[in-house]
Scaffold this active site. Structure first.
Site, mmCIF file in Angstrom:
data_model
loop_
_atom_site.group_PDB
_atom_site.id
_atom_site.type_symbol
_atom_site.label_atom_id
_atom_site.label_comp_id
_atom_site.label_asym_id
_atom_site.label_seq_id
_atom_site.Cartn_x
_atom_site.Cartn_y
_atom_site.Cartn_z
ATOM 1 N N ASN A 222 39.094 41.511 50.481
ATOM 2 C CA ASN A 222 38.368 41.875 49.267
ATOM 3 C C ASN A 222 36.870 41.689 49.444
ATOM 4 O O ASN A 222 36.416 40.667 49.959
ATOM 5 C CB ASN A 222 38.861 41.041 48.080
ATOM 6 N N HIS A 254 45.320 41.907 44.381
ATOM 7 C CA HIS A 254 44.129 41.948 45.226
ATOM 8 C C HIS A 254 44.419 42.486 46.629
ATOM 9 O O HIS A 254 43.544 43.113 47.243
ATOM 10 C CB HIS A 254 43.513 40.555 45.350
ATOM 11 N N ASP A 277 41.197 32.071 43.347
ATOM 12 C CA ASP A 277 40.047 32.794 42.790
ATOM 13 C C ASP A 277 40.189 32.853 41.271
ATOM 14 O O ASP A 277 39.844 33.845 40.623
ATOM 15 C CB ASP A 277 39.954 34.199 43.381
ATOM 16 N N GLY A 312 37.994 38.400 39.673
ATOM 17 C CA GLY A 312 38.759 37.197 39.954
ATOM 18 C C GLY A 312 40.225 37.412 39.671
ATOM 19 O O GLY A 312 40.694 38.554 39.554
#
Length: 394
Positions: A222, A254, A277, A312
């Protein structure tokens, strides 16, 4: 609560114990002065201070090196002892016994406020240090970070950032191609660990940075240059260089499950770390929150900003462990190592945390096969839910 003060002795009996290497049990561990004094397998301990439920697993507590928020708090909004306490409490309920509260790119005064509170925050059980994600990022890989605040740290910034060098085991995430090599040297010299992230670097850039001491990669795949045929980018460098530890967000959003499995095959359980995260929504039922003037919305477990950018994760460590087993098709043992022992090694705490062994800190988590956390202990001080309290023996 299953507490163990500095002078008390606590014994926890469990039907299964993951000692950081293998799943064993039944057994009992004896804790004294916040550390594991002894461990005995194959025998029951009817007089144990705490008898865990018959299907529970006792393991080293989870270590999360990337925690932006939780319990309704974003660290950037409350870079204070009170704010950190609320974040840590929210994640402890999900098995995290050690974490790095994470400050994303922001103004100089916000970094300074956290630096001023850092020493007091380190006294909070479960705070191992801090993670400064930014401000030295590449704008082309900014993700949800505010572009206006992305910058090469000035003298004021550097003075504040260096203060974290002796505040636990703290990390700075930066884009190596965006800062002079001397700055990396100065930050490492101040006692900080450096991770590459939010970067458009070439593999050669990363190789040079690793030679200088960069040791981690922030949320692999990411916000970084990808693996291509003639330019491996940061992803390729991370997968190919055994010197690098890499955090990965295992929420099924993600990173595609196939990419997760590729990462595990390349890095293995000893270099790939589970991270959350996590944002303020973690540990709450909140569907919206504000991030630096932008509304972030939770839908289908996905947090996004107004333009659809991922913001996030809505994730806890016990969920990351569960997801790792399911999405990576790996054993629970492998997932637990990635959730604790590997992160401890990255932080230089491998002789203190990540194992259940004599001399190690008594930072522990107990959970069921359905991944329900029923108890945590930090330095032998415990927190158990009401169901688990019924199993306690005085």
């Amino acid at each position: 609560m299953g507490d163990c003060s500095s002078s008390d002795v606590l014994t926890i009996a469990a039907p299964q114990i993951f000692d950081g290497i293998a799943m064993r049990g039944p057994g009992a561990i004896r804790i004294s002065k916040g550390r594991i004094e002894s461990i005995a397998f194959g025998t029951s301990e009817p007089r144990a201070s705490i008898q865990l439920p018959r299907d529970a697993i006792l393991a080293p507590g989870f270590i999360d090196i990337q925690v932006n928020g939780g319990g309704g708090v974003l660290l950037n909004d409350e870079p204070t002892e009170a704010g950190v306490r609320r974040i840590v409490a929210a994640h402890r309920k999900a098995g995290t016994t050690g974490c790095l509260p994470t400050l994303i790119t922001d103004r100089s005064e916000i970094i300074e406020r956290l630096a001023a509170a850092a020493e007091a925050c380190l006294k909070i059980p479960g705070v191992l240090g801090f993670h400064l994600e930014g401000p030295a990022l590449n704008r082309s890989r900014k993700g949800i970070h505010p572009e206006a605040e992305i910058r090469v740290p000035n003298g004021r910034d550097l003075a504040a950032i260096k203060r974290f060098g002796n505040r636990g085991r703290s990390i700075v995430t930066l884009a190596p191609e965006c800062v002079p090599a001397s700055m990396i040297d100065a930050l490492i010299g101040a006692g900080l660990r450096i991770a590459a992230g939010h970067s458009d670097s070439t593999a050669a850039d990363i190789g040079r940075a690793v030679d200088r001491g960069v040791s981690g990669v922030t949320h692999l795949f990411n916000a970084m240059s990808q693996l291509n045929a003639r330019e491996p980018g940061l992803v390729g460098a991370a997968l190919g260089d055994d010197r690098l530890f890499a955090g990965i967000i295992c929420d099924g959003i993600h990173v595609d499950p196939l990419s997760l499995r590729v990462a595990f095959r390349c890095k293995g359980r000893d270099r790939l770390m589970l991270v959350t995260d996590a944002m303020p929504s973690a540990g709450t039922n909140d569907q919206k929150f504000m991030l630096q003037g932008r509304q972030i919305t939770l839908r289908d477990n996905r947090l996004t900003g107004p333009d659809g950018t991922l913001a996030g994760a809505h994730l806890t460590m016990i969920e990351a462990v569960r997801n790792a087993v399911a999405l990576l098709d790996i054993s629970l043992v492998d997932a637990l190592i990635m959730a604790s022992r590997t992160s401890a090694a990255f932080l230089g705490l491998e002789s203190e945390l990540g194992r259940i062994s004599p001399g190690y800190r008594a930072d522990l988590v107990a959970f069921t096969p359905d991944f329900e956390v029923v108890g945590t202990w930090i330095g032998g001080v415990g927190s158990m839910d009401e169901a688990s309290e019924a199993s306690r023996r005085g």
